[in-house]
Scaffold this motif. Sequence first.
Motif, PDB file in Angstrom:
ATOM      1  N   ALA A   1       0.848  -1.200   0.000  1.00  0.00           N
ATOM      2  CA  ALA A   1       0.000   0.000   0.000  1.00  0.00           C
ATOM      3  C   ALA A   1       0.885   1.253   0.000  1.00  0.00           C
ATOM      4  CB  ALA A   1      -0.918  -0.001   1.217  1.00  0.00           C
ATOM      5  N   GLY A   2       0.648   2.128  -0.945  1.00  0.00           N
ATOM      6  CA  GLY A   2       1.398   3.381  -1.039  1.00  0.00           C
ATOM      7  C   GLY A   2       2.735   3.270  -1.711  1.00  0.00           C
ATOM      8  N   GLN A   3       3.135   2.052  -2.137  1.00  0.00           N
ATOM      9  CA  GLN A   3       4.468   1.876  -2.705  1.00  0.00           C
ATOM     10  C   GLN A   3       4.616   2.639  -4.017  1.00  0.00           C
ATOM     11  OE1 GLN A   3       5.548  -2.219  -3.400  1.00  0.00           O
ATOM     12  NE2 GLN A   3       7.758  -1.751  -3.306  1.00  0.00           N
ATOM     13  N   HIS A   4       5.751   3.316  -4.149  1.00  0.00           N
ATOM     14  CA  HIS A   4       6.123   4.074  -5.351  1.00  0.00           C
ATOM     15  C   HIS A   4       5.145   5.223  -5.643  1.00  0.00           C
ATOM     16  CE1 HIS A   4       9.127   1.102  -5.791  1.00  0.00           C
ATOM     17  NE2 HIS A   4       8.347   0.153  -6.285  1.00  0.00           N
ATOM     18  N   ILE A   5       4.498   5.731  -4.598  1.00  0.00           N
ATOM     19  CA  ILE A   5       3.671   6.934  -4.720  1.00  0.00           C
ATOM     20  C   ILE A   5       4.315   8.033  -3.880  1.00  0.00           C
ATOM     21  CG2 ILE A   5       1.462   8.011  -4.138  1.00  0.00           C
ATOM     22  CD1 ILE A   5       0.067   5.434  -4.804  1.00  0.00           C
ATOM     23  N   ARG A   6       4.583   9.169  -4.520  1.00  0.00           N
ATOM     24  CA  ARG A   6       5.073  10.333  -3.786  1.00  0.00           C
ATOM     25  C   ARG A   6       3.842  11.120  -3.334  1.00  0.00           C
ATOM     26  NH1 ARG A   6       8.891  11.588  -8.715  1.00  0.00           N
ATOM     27  NH2 ARG A   6      10.737  10.350  -8.204  1.00  0.00           N
ATOM     28  N   PRO A   7       3.572  11.137  -2.040  1.00  0.00           N
ATOM     29  CA  PRO A   7       2.352  11.813  -1.588  1.00  0.00           C
ATOM     30  C   PRO A   7       2.477  13.328  -1.648  1.00  0.00           C
ATOM     31  CG  PRO A   7       3.576  10.974   0.281  1.00  0.00           C
ATOM     32  CD  PRO A   7       4.274  10.467  -0.947  1.00  0.00           C
ATOM     33  N   SER A   8       1.374  14.001  -1.848  1.00  0.00           N
ATOM     34  CA  SER A   8       1.343  15.455  -1.822  1.00  0.00           C
ATOM     35  C   SER A   8       1.944  15.974  -0.518  1.00  0.00           C
ATOM     36  CB  SER A   8      -0.113  15.927  -1.952  1.00  0.00           C
ATOM     37  OG  SER A   8      -0.207  17.319  -1.753  1.00  0.00           O
ATOM     38  N   GLY A   9       2.801  17.023  -0.632  1.00  0.00           N
ATOM     39  CA  GLY A   9       3.410  17.624   0.549  1.00  0.00           C
ATOM     40  C   GLY A   9       4.562  16.849   1.137  1.00  0.00           C
ATOM     41  N   LYS A  10       5.060  15.812   0.444  1.00  0.00           N
ATOM     42  CA  LYS A  10       6.155  15.020   1.008  1.00  0.00           C
ATOM     43  C   LYS A  10       7.413  15.858   1.200  1.00  0.00           C
ATOM     44  CE  LYS A  10       8.822  10.767   0.375  1.00  0.00           C
ATOM     45  NZ  LYS A  10       9.046   9.565  -0.469  1.00  0.00           N
ATOM     46  N   GLU A  11       7.713  16.763   0.248  1.00  0.00           N
ATOM     47  CA  GLU A  11       8.915  17.595   0.378  1.00  0.00           C
ATOM     48  C   GLU A  11       8.672  18.814   1.248  1.00  0.00           C
ATOM     49  OE1 GLU A  11      12.424  19.670  -2.321  1.00  0.00           O
ATOM     50  OE2 GLU A  11      10.891  18.455  -3.280  1.00  0.00           O
ATOM     51  N   ALA A  12       7.525  19.436   1.114  1.00  0.00           N
ATOM     52  CA  ALA A  12       7.189  20.618   1.911  1.00  0.00           C
ATOM     53  C   ALA A  12       5.694  20.839   1.847  1.00  0.00           C
ATOM     54  CB  ALA A  12       7.933  21.852   1.401  1.00  0.00           C
ATOM     55  N   VAL A  13       5.158  21.425   2.915  1.00  0.00           N
ATOM     56  CA  VAL A  13       3.745  21.782   2.924  1.00  0.00           C
ATOM     57  C   VAL A  13       3.623  23.275   2.685  1.00  0.00           C
ATOM     58  CG1 VAL A  13       3.115  19.898   4.466  1.00  0.00           C
ATOM     59  CG2 VAL A  13       3.751  22.116   5.438  1.00  0.00           C
ATOM     60  N   ALA A  14       2.464  23.694   2.225  1.00  0.00           N
ATOM     61  CA  ALA A  14       2.236  25.111   1.933  1.00  0.00           C
ATOM     62  C   ALA A  14       2.576  25.963   3.153  1.00  0.00           C
ATOM     63  CB  ALA A  14       0.787  25.329   1.512  1.00  0.00           C
ATOM     64  N   GLY A  15       3.340  27.039   2.930  1.00  0.00           N
ATOM     65  CA  GLY A  15       3.739  27.941   3.998  1.00  0.00           C
ATOM     66  C   GLY A  15       5.049  27.581   4.666  1.00  0.00           C
ATOM     67  N   GLU A  16       5.601  26.411   4.377  1.00  0.00           N
ATOM     68  CA  GLU A  16       6.868  25.997   4.994  1.00  0.00           C
ATOM     69  C   GLU A  16       8.031  26.786   4.403  1.00  0.00           C
ATOM     70  OE1 GLU A  16       9.645  21.956   5.307  1.00  0.00           O
ATOM     71  OE2 GLU A  16       7.478  21.781   4.938  1.00  0.00           O
TER      72      GLU A  16
END
Length: 394
Positions: free
Chosen positions: A130-145
């Motif tokens: 489950a979730g393998q090879h998916i880059r989830p939204s906000g993985k690198e940074a979230v809005a405002g960071e």
Amino acid sequence: MREHRIRHSWAEARQTAFDAAEPVPETALPLGPDLCGRRLAEPVVALQDIPHFDSAAMDGWAVNGSAPWIFVSPGERLYPGQASDILTGGLVPPGAKAVLRSESGRVSADAEGLPVLQLSSEAKPGEPRAGQHIRPSGKEAVAGEQLLAAGTILNPVRLALAALSGADSLSVAGRARVRLLFTGDEVVDSGIPGPGRVRDVFAPQLSAAVLALGAEVVGEARLPDRLPETVAALSATDAEVFISTGGTGRSAADQVRRAIDELGADLMIDGVAMRPGGPVFLARLPGGRFLVGLPGNPLAAFMALATVAQPLLAGLAGLPRPAAIEVLSGAAHEPDPGRSRLLPYRDFYGLASPVAKTESAMLHGLAQAEGVLVVPPHGVKLGEAVPAFSFPWN
């Protein structure tokens, strides 16, 4: 022109030039390669999640449930037992639980001849998780960071990160605009000079040196040894700083001093107790602009540039005054009462040893040097700690 105390010490001259400067206002500039080397005035924050959508980390198939999977059109919602093609970086469709990498799957046909996705022999046990090879939204940074702090010096990678943040322009610290003025009717721009003439050594290097000191050059001109042209050149309003070469003396051919007299300039530094480079001056022109007058000999001019122009430009850029370093002297130097000696040196086994060919009009020694010793008027012993400075391009 008001006269100030004559012949500052080397340390006093650097401090006076630095204290004279008020930082140039910050400015917003379009995001692009011209920002490389500029200092951020405000932090860079993510304007949205990075990445801002769930994306595939591998080429393969977006899948829901367990094998086998039947295919649906890319972008459609997936339900258990369904799959769709996807490429690295592609938008993961609604309902997808994982991405099956291309090496782990094989396409075959069912009893009706329709394509079906199966696990291949290269699939690892339990793949796809489950979730393998998916880059989830906000993985690198979230809005405002915050991605880059104020004061950061921009480089190619940081410019790319700023673009990833969603920024179209960046607020950067101001930097001084400099206009270069080369004097001397005896100077030739190219070829082999004849008797009584000299080859121009300032035009090829001074602009690059100013850039290394954190300023920008907005123009340069060669001036004849005539007062009207010199006054006109110093009346330009598109620069915070003028740097002139030569003409700092008081002979009939030297027009720079006469020009600043005519303009009513405030002479803040009139000579520094050092050699070479002693006949340097710093004047405040009408409108708050500055003129750094460098002597005409090449080595002397560089020492004057480092002594007066470098701290002035640092102050205008809102940076700390350039600090001297400390090295161990590779030679003993006799006292020279009343003035410092600036000696290009190279490091030999941990000792700063002066190089040869460093008379005021020479460049050979400076080209071989790693830094400059500042020998105090009372001299220095072999192995004794002595102030020094490095070159801005090192």
